[in-house]
Design a protein around this motif. Structure first.
Motif, mmCIF file in Angstrom:
data_model
loop_
_atom_site.group_PDB
_atom_site.id
_atom_site.type_symbol
_atom_site.label_atom_id
_atom_site.label_comp_id
_atom_site.label_asym_id
_atom_site.label_seq_id
_atom_site.Cartn_x
_atom_site.Cartn_y
_atom_site.Cartn_z
ATOM 1 N N PHE A 292 0.838 -1.199 0.000
ATOM 2 C CA PHE A 292 0.000 0.000 0.000
ATOM 3 C C PHE A 292 0.874 1.250 0.000
ATOM 4 C CE2 PHE A 292 -2.832 3.201 2.023
ATOM 5 C CZ PHE A 292 -3.750 3.264 1.000
ATOM 6 N N GLN A 293 1.956 1.187 0.743
ATOM 7 C CA GLN A 293 2.892 2.324 0.759
ATOM 8 C C GLN A 293 3.419 2.614 -0.654
ATOM 9 O OE1 GLN A 293 5.917 2.157 3.843
ATOM 10 N NE2 GLN A 293 7.321 3.402 2.594
ATOM 11 N N VAL B 207 0.759 4.406 -2.598
ATOM 12 C CA VAL B 207 0.702 5.820 -2.191
ATOM 13 C C VAL B 207 1.857 6.585 -2.842
ATOM 14 C CG1 VAL B 207 0.796 7.440 -0.250
ATOM 15 C CG2 VAL B 207 -0.446 5.281 -0.007
ATOM 16 N N GLN C 253 1.042 9.805 -4.993
ATOM 17 C CA GLN C 253 0.945 10.934 -4.071
ATOM 18 C C GLN C 253 1.189 12.282 -4.756
ATOM 19 O OE1 GLN C 253 3.780 10.024 -1.003
ATOM 20 N NE2 GLN C 253 5.582 10.199 -2.308
ATOM 21 N N ASP D 229 -3.766 17.157 4.393
ATOM 22 C CA ASP D 229 -4.853 16.459 5.101
ATOM 23 C C ASP D 229 -5.809 15.776 4.113
ATOM 24 O OD1 ASP D 229 -3.971 17.034 7.593
ATOM 25 O OD2 ASP D 229 -5.337 18.711 7.967
ATOM 26 N N ILE D 230 -6.160 16.511 3.062
ATOM 27 C CA ILE D 230 -7.124 15.965 2.086
ATOM 28 C C ILE D 230 -6.516 14.764 1.361
ATOM 29 C CG2 ILE D 230 -8.374 16.466 -0.060
ATOM 30 C CD1 ILE D 230 -8.638 19.405 1.033
ATOM 31 N N VAL D 231 -5.242 14.893 0.961
ATOM 32 C CA VAL D 231 -4.605 13.771 0.246
ATOM 33 C C VAL D 231 -4.481 12.563 1.181
ATOM 34 C CG1 VAL D 231 -2.528 12.985 -0.954
ATOM 35 C CG2 VAL D 231 -3.371 15.295 -1.338
ATOM 36 N N GLN D 232 -4.124 12.836 2.430
ATOM 37 C CA GLN D 232 -4.001 11.733 3.390
ATOM 38 C C GLN D 232 -5.343 11.017 3.565
ATOM 39 O OE1 GLN D 232 -1.657 11.826 7.284
ATOM 40 N NE2 GLN D 232 -3.723 12.272 7.947
ATOM 41 N N ASP D 233 -6.414 11.803 3.738
ATOM 42 C CA ASP D 233 -7.743 11.202 3.892
ATOM 43 C C ASP D 233 -8.150 10.428 2.637
ATOM 44 O OD1 ASP D 233 -7.902 12.151 6.404
ATOM 45 O OD2 ASP D 233 -9.697 13.381 6.125
ATOM 46 N N PHE E 190 -6.190 8.741 0.641
ATOM 47 C CA PHE E 190 -5.539 7.421 0.642
ATOM 48 C C PHE E 190 -6.111 6.517 1.747
ATOM 49 C CE2 PHE E 190 -2.105 9.570 -1.813
ATOM 50 C CZ PHE E 190 -2.090 8.702 -2.889
ATOM 51 N N LEU E 191 -6.445 7.116 2.882
ATOM 52 C CA LEU E 191 -7.028 6.295 3.958
ATOM 53 C C LEU E 191 -8.388 5.740 3.533
ATOM 54 C CD1 LEU E 191 -6.110 8.452 7.122
ATOM 55 C CD2 LEU E 191 -5.028 6.335 6.345
ATOM 56 N N LYS E 192 -9.188 6.581 2.870
ATOM 57 C CA LYS E 192 -10.487 6.111 2.367
ATOM 58 C C LYS E 192 -10.275 5.044 1.300
ATOM 59 C CE LYS E 192 -13.046 10.388 3.131
ATOM 60 N NZ LYS E 192 -13.566 11.599 2.476
ATOM 61 N N TYR F 170 -7.884 2.976 1.053
ATOM 62 C CA TYR F 170 -7.496 1.716 1.714
ATOM 63 C C TYR F 170 -8.735 0.998 2.240
ATOM 64 C CZ TYR F 170 -5.127 -1.500 4.899
ATOM 65 O OH TYR F 170 -4.693 -2.629 5.547
ATOM 66 N N THR F 171 -9.612 1.765 2.917
ATOM 67 C CA THR F 171 -10.827 1.174 3.487
ATOM 68 C C THR F 171 -11.730 0.608 2.395
ATOM 69 O OG1 THR F 171 -10.705 2.898 5.156
ATOM 70 C CG2 THR F 171 -12.735 1.637 5.072
ATOM 71 N N ARG F 172 -11.784 1.311 1.265
ATOM 72 C CA ARG F 172 -12.720 0.902 0.195
ATOM 73 C C ARG F 172 -12.071 -0.019 -0.835
ATOM 74 N NH1 ARG F 172 -15.137 7.014 -0.776
ATOM 75 N NH2 ARG F 172 -15.590 7.398 1.424
ATOM 76 N N PHE G 80 5.694 10.720 3.765
ATOM 77 C CA PHE G 80 4.227 10.789 3.694
ATOM 78 C C PHE G 80 3.617 9.406 3.452
ATOM 79 C CE2 PHE G 80 0.341 11.261 1.129
ATOM 80 C CZ PHE G 80 -0.427 12.054 1.958
ATOM 81 N N ALA G 81 4.132 8.693 2.444
ATOM 82 C CA ALA G 81 3.536 7.398 2.077
ATOM 83 C C ALA G 81 3.625 6.385 3.213
ATOM 84 C CB ALA G 81 4.208 6.853 0.821
ATOM 85 N N VAL H 37 1.093 7.344 5.915
ATOM 86 C CA VAL H 37 -0.290 7.048 5.527
ATOM 87 C C VAL H 37 -0.546 5.538 5.559
ATOM 88 C CG1 VAL H 37 -1.927 7.125 3.596
ATOM 89 C CG2 VAL H 37 -0.588 9.147 4.160
ATOM 90 N N ALA H 38 0.400 4.775 5.044
ATOM 91 C CA ALA H 38 0.218 3.313 5.018
ATOM 92 C C ALA H 38 0.113 2.764 6.442
ATOM 93 C CB ALA H 38 1.383 2.666 4.275
ATOM 94 N N THR I 83 -9.692 5.300 9.130
ATOM 95 C CA THR I 83 -10.464 5.164 7.892
ATOM 96 C C THR I 83 -10.453 6.411 7.025
ATOM 97 O OG1 THR I 83 -12.446 5.908 9.013
ATOM 98 C CG2 THR I 83 -12.058 3.530 8.951
ATOM 99 N N GLY I 84 -10.053 7.543 7.602
ATOM 100 C CA GLY I 84 -10.089 8.781 6.826
ATOM 101 C C GLY I 84 -11.498 9.322 6.664
ATOM 102 N N ALA J 169 -11.037 16.879 7.630
ATOM 103 C CA ALA J 169 -9.662 17.321 7.789
ATOM 104 C C ALA J 169 -9.812 18.689 8.428
ATOM 105 C CB ALA J 169 -8.984 17.420 6.434
#
Lengths: 203, 179
Positions: A23-24, A27, A31, A50-54, A56-58, A60-62, B68-69, B72-73, B81-82, B86
């Motif tokens: 996953f890293q 990203v 990124q 913050d937006i980019v981080q969210d 990638f987190l979303k 991952y979840t989806r 960053f990566a 985040v990972a 979950t994001g 923000a």
């Protein structure tokens, strides 16, 4: 619809199997493009991160719901744009959405360049620095409604095909075509409104 | 069939983007040769593209922070979950406060509602929560007679005339009043 690359698919599969490093790598692969995309929605570097981080987190979840027939990148774009717009709503910067200009769409007289006497749009003056042109373009983009900005960003900066734009926005190719047409007319109008000097001598 | 400017102009963008179908492009090209206004539109479309190039190639695109990566990972695998805001600096303080306030208000409302409901319930005394079994008609009658010092009547006497019934009820009321 552009299919996901084999390498992306491999990383997605490995991520789903619990491999954090895969996953890293996903990203790391996207990124920079996500940071570049999100900067069209806010200039604040902290907010962009913050937006980019969210995003990638979303993602991952989806990930289990990712349709592997589509491109991982366009799928990510869709999440990023929705996250950016949600963010703007949450902090009270309500983006102008859903604006269609029927007058502009229906009247051929209102169409960019269709009137021989209308103000033409020149290419940027050769004397302008590239950074200056970039700054002006970004300002004009920020001034037009979000619905038009997004379609221009996806086409002119992300260089997506009409099919991919349709995929990201969940609209038909015909709508992409008409929305881009209106977006370019809006961009031109706003550019000439903010910088009338660029329109001189072209009538 | 005449191909008009009204049909041609909306196609120009897709034509410049290389997204026009071959059939539509075959209609548009001869029109452009004949129509100066639509040629101008095409030139404008090309000019517009040149406004976007510098920003697309701009080195001013925001730099990705180092690490960053990996960060985040790590958060993704840890279960972040994001699915949240923000938060802006102000919102970061305001939102938790509003949420806490709402939670406290909800708890107080619940306690008040329970209190009001408990108070409006009849208390044990008025419910006559007597665990003794209710008396039968004959037991009542014998009890009345016992209190009045007369002999018990036969159970058949339950079938009273209206006048007798009235008398019995009056007698019963009298007993209740004595009580």
């Amino acid at each position: 619809m552009e299919a996901a690359s084999k390498d992306d698919l491999r990383l997605v599969t490995e991520t789903l199997a619990g491999n954090q490093l895969s996953f890293q790598l996903l990203v790391e692969r996207y990124q920079q493009r996500m940071f570049a995309l999100v900067r069209h929605y806010t200039r604040n570097p902290v907010e962009i991160e913050d937006i980019v981080q969210d995003t990638f987190l979303k993602a991952y979840t989806r990930l289990p719901s990712f349709q592997q027939a589509s491109s991982f990148y366009t799928w990510l774009c869709r999440i990023a744009i929705n996250t950016a717009l949600d963010f703007q709503k949450r902090v009270g910067r309500n983006p102008v959405r859903g604006v269609e200009d029927p007058e502009l769409a229906l009247s051929p007289d209102g169409i960019e360049g269709s009137r021989p006497t209308g103000t033409r749009l020149p290419a940027p003056d050769a004397r302008l620095e590239r950074d200056e042109i970039a700054r002006i373009t970004q300002t004009v983009l920020e001034e037009i409604p979000e619905i038009f900005r997004t379609v221009l960003v996806l086409r002119e900066f992300e260089e997506l095909s009409y099919q991919d734009i349709a995929d990201v926005l969940g609209i038909s190719i015909g709508t992409v075509e008409s929305r881009l047409f209106r977006a370019r007319a809006r961009f031109k109008d706003k550019l000439l409104a903010l910088h009338p000097e660029f329109g001189e001598g072209w009538s | 069939m005449e191909f008009t400017c009204k049909e041609a102009v909306p196609m120009i963008g897709a034509y410049l983007d290389g997204e026009l179908s071959p059939a539509s492009a075959a209609l548009l090209r001869p029109h452009l040769l004949e129509c100066p206004a639509c040629r101008n539109s095409t030139a404008d479309g090309r000019a517009l593209q040149r406004w976007f190039t510098p920003l697309r190639e701009s080195a001013s695109a925001p730099a990705v922070p180092s690490g960053f990566a990996a960060r985040v990972a790590r958060r993704a695998v840890a279960g972040d979950t994001g699915e949240r805001s923000a938060p802006a600096a102000q919102e970061g303080k305001l939102l938790p406060f509003v949420l806490r306030l709402t939670a406290v208000a909800a708890a107080v409302t619940l306690m008040l509602a329970l209190g009001v409901r408990l108070r409006s319930r009849p208390d044990a005394g008025s419910l006559s929560a007597d665990d003794r079994k209710p008396l039968s008609m004959s037991q009542i009658q014998s009890e009345l007679d016992r209190l009045n010092g007369v002999v018990p009547v036969e159970p058949a006497a339950n079938e009273t005339t209206p006048a007798e019934g009235r008398a019995a009820r009056a007698k019963k009321r009298g007993i209740q009043e004595q009580r």
